[in-house]
Design a protein around this motif. Structure first.
Motif: not given
Length: 245
Positions: A108-117, A128-137
Motif C-alpha cells: 500500500l505504501a508503494k501505491k500511495l507514493v505512486g499516487r501522491f508522490g 485524509a479523504a483523498e486516500l480513498q482514491t487509492v485502490d484498497g482504502i
C-alpha cells in the motif's frame, strides 16, 4: 575530578543521515541500534541510543561520540537523538511501509507514493479523504491510517518539547512512557512530580527543567519538592525525622 571525567568522555560530535535499518528497538526503555547512512560518509554507521519510536526512512540527527565496542566494533553512542519524517518519495515509501502507520504495509505504501508522490504525508495529515482514491482504502482504513499518523506526530511533538527544555533522550523516553499524551501538560504544570514518578530523575534534574519551563524559584511546588528531597536524603543517612527548622 573534572579532568578525569573529561578524559573518559570524548568531545561531543554531531551526525545526521537517513535511517537505513532499525536493527533493534526496545519499546519499554527506548534503547535502539540503528544503521544510518550519515551525511558525508561512504559506509553506514551503527548508532546506539534511545528513542520512543523509530522507523527506517526517517532522518536522524544525533549528538554523541564514537566508541569501539568489544563485540560489535565501531559505533556512535548518541546522548541526544531526534528524528523527522523523510522528504523524498523513496524515503517516504520505506517509512510508510515499515509498519509505523497501522493499516499501511509495503504494497500500500508503494501505491500511495505512486499516487501522491512526496506529498503523501501532507495528504495523510491534512487531506485524509483523498486516500480513498487509492485502490484498497475505504472509509474505515482511511480513519485508521489518519489516527495512527496523528499518534506518531504526537510522540514527535512531545519529544521535541522535552529536548528543547534540556531533557536527555533516555529520560524523555521514560517521561513519555509514564505520562503518554499528557507529558507536556504534566511537565509544564509541575515538573517536580518527575522526581517522584520517573526513575532516574531527582530533585536537581527536576529543578533544572522547572527553571527552563518558567516555574518561579519561590513556587510552593518547588518548596514541597525540596522538603521531600531533604527528608529523603536524611533517611539515606539513617534518620527517621529532621527538626522543623
Amino acid at each position: 575530578m573534572n579532568a578525569a571525567i573529561s578524559e573518559r568522555r570524548p568531545a561531543t560530535e554531531e551526525i545526521s543521515g537517513v535511517i537505513e535499518r532499525v536493527t533493534f528497538h526496545n519499546d519499554e526503555s527506548g534503547f535502539c541500534v540503528l544503521r544510518v547512512k550519515a551525511r558525508g560518509q561512504r559506509d553506514e554507521t551503527t548508532v546506539v541510543g534511545s528513542l520512543p519510536s523509530v522507523t527506517a526512512g526517517e532522518w536522524l540527527s544525533a549528538e554523541g561520540w564514537g566508541i569501539r565496542d568489544k563485540e560489535h566494533g565501531l559505533q556512535f553512542k548518541a546522548t541526544i537523538m531526534k528524528t523527522v519524517p523523510p522528504t523524498t518519495a523513496e524515503g517516504i515509501e520505506r517509512y510508510l511501509g515499515s509498519g509505523l502507520v497501522k493499516g499501511i504495509g509495503p504494497i500500500l505504501a508503494k501505491k500511495l507514493v505512486g499516487r501522491f508522490g512526496a506529498e503523501v504525508l501532507a495528504v495523510i495529515e491534512n487531506r485524509a479523504a483523498e486516500l480513498q482514491t487509492v485502490d484498497g482504502i475505504g472509509p474505515k482504513r482511511r480513519e485508521r491510517i489518519a489516527h495512527a499518523w496523528q499518534e506518531a506526530k504526537l510522540v514527535r511533538g512531545i519529544m521535541l518539547f522535552l529536548h528543547s527544555h534540556g531533557v536527555s533522550t533516555s529520560r524523555a523516553v521514560r517521561i513519555f512512557k509514564t505520562y503518554g499524551e499528557q507529558a507536556i501538560e504534566k511537565v509544564r504544570s509541575n515538573p517536580y512530580m518527575l522526581a517522584k514518578d520517573i526513575y532516574g530523575i531527582g530533585f536537581a534534574t527536576a529543578d533544572q527543567i522547572a527553571q527552563k519551563v518558567g516555574i518561579p524559584r519561590d513556587s510552593l511546588n518547588r518548596a514541597r519538592a525540596g522538603i521531600d528531597h531533604v527528608l529523603l536524603e536524611a533517611t539515606s543517612d539513617g534518620h527517621c525525622a529532621l527538626p522543623l527548622e
